[in-house]
Design a protein around this motif. Structure first.
Motif, PDB file in Angstrom:
ATOM      1  N   LYS A 193      10.653  -5.286  26.054  1.00  0.00           N
ATOM      2  CA  LYS A 193      10.717  -3.936  26.121  1.00  0.00           C
ATOM      3  C   LYS A 193      11.998  -3.722  27.321  1.00  0.00           C
ATOM      4  O   LYS A 193      12.288  -4.495  28.427  1.00  0.00           O
ATOM      5  N   LYS A 194      12.833  -2.867  26.956  1.00  0.00           N
ATOM      6  CA  LYS A 194      14.053  -2.736  27.812  1.00  0.00           C
ATOM      7  C   LYS A 194      14.675  -1.298  27.417  1.00  0.00           C
ATOM      8  O   LYS A 194      14.752  -0.854  26.477  1.00  0.00           O
ATOM      9  N   ASP A 195      14.902  -0.789  28.869  1.00  0.00           N
ATOM     10  CA  ASP A 195      15.548   0.738  28.605  1.00  0.00           C
ATOM     11  C   ASP A 195      14.951   1.820  27.735  1.00  0.00           C
ATOM     12  O   ASP A 195      15.620   2.328  27.078  1.00  0.00           O
ATOM     13  N   GLY A 196      13.704   1.578  27.649  1.00  0.00           N
ATOM     14  CA  GLY A 196      12.798   2.760  26.605  1.00  0.00           C
ATOM     15  C   GLY A 196      12.909   1.985  25.246  1.00  0.00           C
ATOM     16  O   GLY A 196      12.166   2.868  24.436  1.00  0.00           O
ATOM     17  N   PHE A 197      13.371   0.813  24.822  1.00  0.00           N
ATOM     18  CA  PHE A 197      13.274   0.430  23.807  1.00  0.00           C
ATOM     19  C   PHE A 197      12.148  -0.786  23.744  1.00  0.00           C
ATOM     20  O   PHE A 197      11.954  -1.668  24.685  1.00  0.00           O
ATOM     21  N   THR A 198      11.433  -0.904  22.398  1.00  0.00           N
ATOM     22  CA  THR A 198      10.476  -1.993  22.146  1.00  0.00           C
ATOM     23  C   THR A 198      10.821  -2.845  20.914  1.00  0.00           C
ATOM     24  O   THR A 198      11.210  -2.189  20.063  1.00  0.00           O
ATOM     25  N   PHE A 199      10.821  -4.038  21.047  1.00  0.00           N
ATOM     26  CA  PHE A 199      11.106  -5.024  20.146  1.00  0.00           C
ATOM     27  C   PHE A 199       9.613  -5.975  19.859  1.00  0.00           C
ATOM     28  O   PHE A 199       9.352  -6.408  20.851  1.00  0.00           O
ATOM     29  N   ASP A 200       9.458  -6.253  18.597  1.00  0.00           N
ATOM     30  CA  ASP A 200       8.353  -7.530  18.376  1.00  0.00           C
ATOM     31  C   ASP A 200       9.513  -8.766  18.429  1.00  0.00           C
ATOM     32  O   ASP A 200      10.313  -8.644  17.625  1.00  0.00           O
ATOM     33  N   MET A 201       9.199  -9.631  19.519  1.00  0.00           N
ATOM     34  CA  MET A 201       9.924 -10.782  19.371  1.00  0.00           C
ATOM     35  C   MET A 201       9.781 -11.913  18.354  1.00  0.00           C
ATOM     36  O   MET A 201      10.688 -12.656  17.946  1.00  0.00           O
ATOM     37  N   GLY A 202       8.506 -11.795  17.977  1.00  0.00           N
ATOM     38  CA  GLY A 202       8.096 -12.857  16.818  1.00  0.00           C
ATOM     39  C   GLY A 202       8.182 -12.334  15.515  1.00  0.00           C
ATOM     40  O   GLY A 202       9.022 -11.516  15.171  1.00  0.00           O
ATOM     41  N   PRO A 203       6.756 -12.297  14.971  1.00  0.00           N
ATOM     42  CA  PRO A 203       6.660 -11.911  13.451  1.00  0.00           C
ATOM     43  C   PRO A 203       6.776 -10.200  13.396  1.00  0.00           C
ATOM     44  O   PRO A 203       6.381  -9.485  14.317  1.00  0.00           O
ATOM     45  N   THR A 204       7.336  -9.780  12.257  1.00  0.00           N
ATOM     46  CA  THR A 204       7.553  -8.322  12.295  1.00  0.00           C
ATOM     47  C   THR A 204       6.947  -7.869  10.994  1.00  0.00           C
ATOM     48  O   THR A 204       6.858  -6.711  10.567  1.00  0.00           O
ATOM     49  N   TRP A 205       6.657  -8.741  10.059  1.00  0.00           N
ATOM     50  CA  TRP A 205       6.151  -8.286   8.654  1.00  0.00           C
ATOM     51  C   TRP A 205       4.550  -8.338   8.790  1.00  0.00           C
ATOM     52  O   TRP A 205       4.063  -9.608   9.200  1.00  0.00           O
ATOM     53  N   TYR A 206       3.928  -7.501   8.429  1.00  0.00           N
ATOM     54  CA  TYR A 206       2.340  -7.628   8.127  1.00  0.00           C
ATOM     55  C   TYR A 206       2.002  -7.617   6.640  1.00  0.00           C
ATOM     56  O   TYR A 206       2.065  -6.438   5.994  1.00  0.00           O
ATOM     57  N   TRP A 207       1.818  -8.774   6.162  1.00  0.00           N
ATOM     58  CA  TRP A 207       1.317  -9.028   4.766  1.00  0.00           C
ATOM     59  C   TRP A 207       0.023  -9.432   4.765  1.00  0.00           C
ATOM     60  O   TRP A 207      -0.628  -9.740   5.644  1.00  0.00           O
ATOM     61  N   MET A 208      -0.738  -9.336   3.572  1.00  0.00           N
ATOM     62  CA  MET A 208      -2.189  -9.970   3.291  1.00  0.00           C
ATOM     63  C   MET A 208      -3.013  -9.142   3.978  1.00  0.00           C
ATOM     64  O   MET A 208      -3.676  -9.781   4.827  1.00  0.00           O
ATOM     65  N   PRO A 209      -3.041  -7.788   4.157  1.00  0.00           N
ATOM     66  CA  PRO A 209      -4.128  -7.066   4.922  1.00  0.00           C
ATOM     67  C   PRO A 209      -5.450  -7.615   4.794  1.00  0.00           C
ATOM     68  O   PRO A 209      -6.203  -7.455   5.633  1.00  0.00           O
ATOM     69  N   ASP A 210      -5.900  -8.018   3.470  1.00  0.00           N
ATOM     70  CA  ASP A 210      -6.921  -8.453   3.334  1.00  0.00           C
ATOM     71  C   ASP A 210      -7.729  -9.640   4.284  1.00  0.00           C
ATOM     72  O   ASP A 210      -8.768  -9.694   4.627  1.00  0.00           O
ATOM     73  N   VAL A 211      -6.725 -10.369   4.916  1.00  0.00           N
ATOM     74  CA  VAL A 211      -6.965 -11.512   5.728  1.00  0.00           C
ATOM     75  C   VAL A 211      -7.360 -10.886   7.077  1.00  0.00           C
ATOM     76  O   VAL A 211      -8.013 -11.467   7.708  1.00  0.00           O
ATOM     77  N   PHE A 212      -6.505 -10.097   7.299  1.00  0.00           N
ATOM     78  CA  PHE A 212      -6.866  -9.568   8.695  1.00  0.00           C
ATOM     79  C   PHE A 212      -8.238  -8.794   8.516  1.00  0.00           C
ATOM     80  O   PHE A 212      -8.894  -8.655   9.314  1.00  0.00           O
ATOM     81  N   GLU A 213      -8.607  -8.017   7.554  1.00  0.00           N
ATOM     82  CA  GLU A 213      -9.724  -7.347   7.264  1.00  0.00           C
ATOM     83  C   GLU A 213     -10.909  -8.220   7.239  1.00  0.00           C
ATOM     84  O   GLU A 213     -11.892  -8.108   8.050  1.00  0.00           O
ATOM     85  N   ARG A 214     -10.810  -9.605   6.618  1.00  0.00           N
ATOM     86  CA  ARG A 214     -11.786 -10.345   6.454  1.00  0.00           C
ATOM     87  C   ARG A 214     -12.097 -10.950   8.159  1.00  0.00           C
ATOM     88  O   ARG A 214     -13.279 -11.148   8.412  1.00  0.00           O
ATOM     89  N   PHE A 215     -11.008 -11.180   8.806  1.00  0.00           N
ATOM     90  CA  PHE A 215     -11.122 -11.586  10.207  1.00  0.00           C
ATOM     91  C   PHE A 215     -12.114 -10.812  10.938  1.00  0.00           C
ATOM     92  O   PHE A 215     -13.194 -11.058  11.628  1.00  0.00           O
ATOM     93  N   PHE A 216     -11.630  -9.505  11.031  1.00  0.00           N
ATOM     94  CA  PHE A 216     -12.340  -8.513  11.761  1.00  0.00           C
ATOM     95  C   PHE A 216     -13.893  -8.353  11.193  1.00  0.00           C
ATOM     96  O   PHE A 216     -14.751  -7.757  11.991  1.00  0.00           O
TER      97      PHE A 216
END
Length: 503
Positions: free
Chosen positions: A45-68
């Motif tokens: 976070k800098k000067d009102g800007f926000t960046f993901d420093m690592g992963p930026t792609w959210y693929w395979m939503p089913d894997v996240f759903e299975r986890f939760f």
């Protein structure tokens, strides 16, 4: 028995494992060397800007759903998701780009426009990719890599040839348009190897891309970290930041006994490391290490990266949220990463402009841009080289998108090989772990469980199942299951079905 478990590192795999283990009644504490949780999935976070420093792609939503779902929850209980439309765009030259839609029918149409007859080939290819996805992501990757027999099922026997072919050859047999070939080869780069070294079976990544689509969690990937931390805390997990682990102590009987954190010995029944695997073993006395330096030197590592986080004082035009720049030679850049490691002369690069989807990512009227150049791990990293390559990509960005941007830069921050080593203890400064080649798949990867030290376990991108955020969640689940098995404890009824691990 309920155990005291100390976990090193707070990346996605550690967070997943911590939640599972705490849910089973164990006393779990996670130790993170940096001042924020999430491992490589940090925020700038800098000067009102926000960046993901690592992963930026959210693929395979089913894997996240299975986890939760394993905890009776859903992703939406912790963060909001939006499917990107379009998914991404790929530049091949000035006024020469292809935009990938958020649905298969439109993607088929785009392929047909660029290569008559290719839509039929693509339908067949995606059908096979979906079949592979159902086998791999719904079954095989949830096996702990303890035996080659895990890979032997009626489904995999029927596809045996796909483990010995390569995805590049398959794609080039079906498609002749070079641009379409590059788009189809792109998803396997997430696995960390050249398409020509990636087994045909991994076409399931193309189904993840075209079939399941590209998603964005509001406020970025860090909101997934925050959601997983909240879930873990609900299970009773404790977190300690600014906690540098300098040693793993082993008892006279060969059991992991304690970790030294900021100079203090902290004893545990089980020690689990989600930190860099190679680094973790250096925390042990040499006689307790499973893999020597020659072993690591011979392994094929996924790339490192040169990243830039840039604040612009105006919107960047003619780009999508995710934009790939393939206007230079794909194969030459791959050679510079894997075959003859060096800084590429004309690199491919990727850019993320999250503000195209999320206006909270930057001040009104501005633009937050994240740029990534894949690089060979272990190469020289200097401020001069970083600046040289920023000039290369900003010049190409201006030319390809036909706009002036250099004078609109408010600031830029960079992150490269040296930072991956310093911040994450990453072997050779790699960004994505160990590549998923045929000889580095499943049981051929470093194990989840130490063969030399009892009660010492590993998780993350250098072990099973491999690199990427969804595999990291799975890795955490797998190692938690192995730990529970060792503790000779029956899983709670609510989670029993989720701890069925084939051994």
């Amino acid at each position: 028995m309920n155990a005291t478990i100390k976990i090193i590192g707070s990346g996605f795999s550690s967070l997943a494992a911590a939640a599972y283990l705490a849910c089973e009644g164990n006393d779990v504490t996670v130790y993170e060397k940096n001042d924020t949780l999430g491992g490589r999935a940090r925020q700038l976070k800098k000067d009102g800007f926000t960046f993901d420093m690592g992963p930026t792609w959210y693929w395979m939503p089913d894997v996240f759903e299975r986890f939760f779902e394993d905890f009776g929850k859903k992703p939406r209980d912790y963060y909001q998701l939006k499917k990107l439309s379009p998914a991404y765009s790929v530049y091949f030259g000035k006024e020469d780009y292809i935009t990938i839609a958020d649905n298969l029918e439109d993607i088929y149409r785009v392929f047909e426009e660029n290569e008559p007859g290719s839509s039929t080939e693509l339908k067949n290819f995606i059908s096979e990719a979906k079949s592979n996805y159902d086998i791999a992501i719904k079954d095989l990757v949830y096996r702990p890599g303890l035996s080659p027999l895990e890979l032997v099922t009626p489904q995999t026997i029927a596809k045996l040839g796909q483990f010995f072919g390569n995805i590049s050859k398959d794609i080039r047999k079906k498609f002749k348009n070079k641009r379409l070939v590059q788009i189809l080869e792109f998803p396997v780069l997430f696995l960390g190897a050249k398409p020509s070294d990636t087994p045909s079976f991994y076409s399931f990544m193309n189904y993840a891309d075209f079939g399941l689509g590209t998603w964005y969690p509001k406020n970025g990937m860090y909101s997934v970290v925050e959601g997983m931390v909240e879930l873990a805390k609900e299970q009773g997990v404790k977190f300690v930041t600014n906690a540098s682990v300098s040693k793993i102590g082993v008892s006279e009987t060969g059991c992991a006994e304690y970790i030294t954190v900021n100079g203090e010995k902290l004893y545990a029944d089980i020690i689990l490391s989600g930190a860099d695997y190679h680094h973790t073993e250096t925390l042990l006395d040499k006689r307790f290490r499973q893999y020597n330096e020659d072993y690591w030197q011979k392994k094929v590592f996924a790339p490192s990266s040169l990243l830039f986080y840039v604040g612009f004082d105006k919107p960047v035009e003619n780009v999508e949220h995710h934009t790939l720049f393939f206007d230079s030679d794909f194969d030459t850049h791959a050679i510079d990463i894997y075959d003859n490691p060096k800084w590429p002369d004309e690199p491919l690069f990727y850019a993320s402009f999250s503000g195209k989807t999320d206006t909270d990512a930057m001040p009104v009227g501005k633009e937050a841009g994240t740029f990534l150049i894949p690089l060979a791990p272990g190469i020289e990293d200097t401020p001069e080289l970083r600046e040289k390559y920023f000039e290369k990509i900003i010049t190409r960005l201006e030319n390809l998108t036909q706009q002036s941007l250099r004078d609109s830069i408010l600031f830029k921050e960079s992150f490269c090989v040296n930072d991956f080593v310093k911040d994450y203890n990453s072997y050779k400064g790699n960004a994505y772990g160990l590549a998923n080649t045929l000889m580095q798949t499943a049981f051929l990867r470093p194990g989840l469980k130490s063969k030399k030290v009892k009660n010492l376990f590993f998780t993350g991108q250098l072990t099973v199942p491999g690199p990427g955020v969804p595999p990291a969640l799975i890795s955490g689940k797998l190692v938690a299951g192995l730990i529970e098995k060792q503790l000779d404890k029956e899983p709670k009824k609510s989670l029993t079905k989720h701890y069925e691990i084939n051994i």
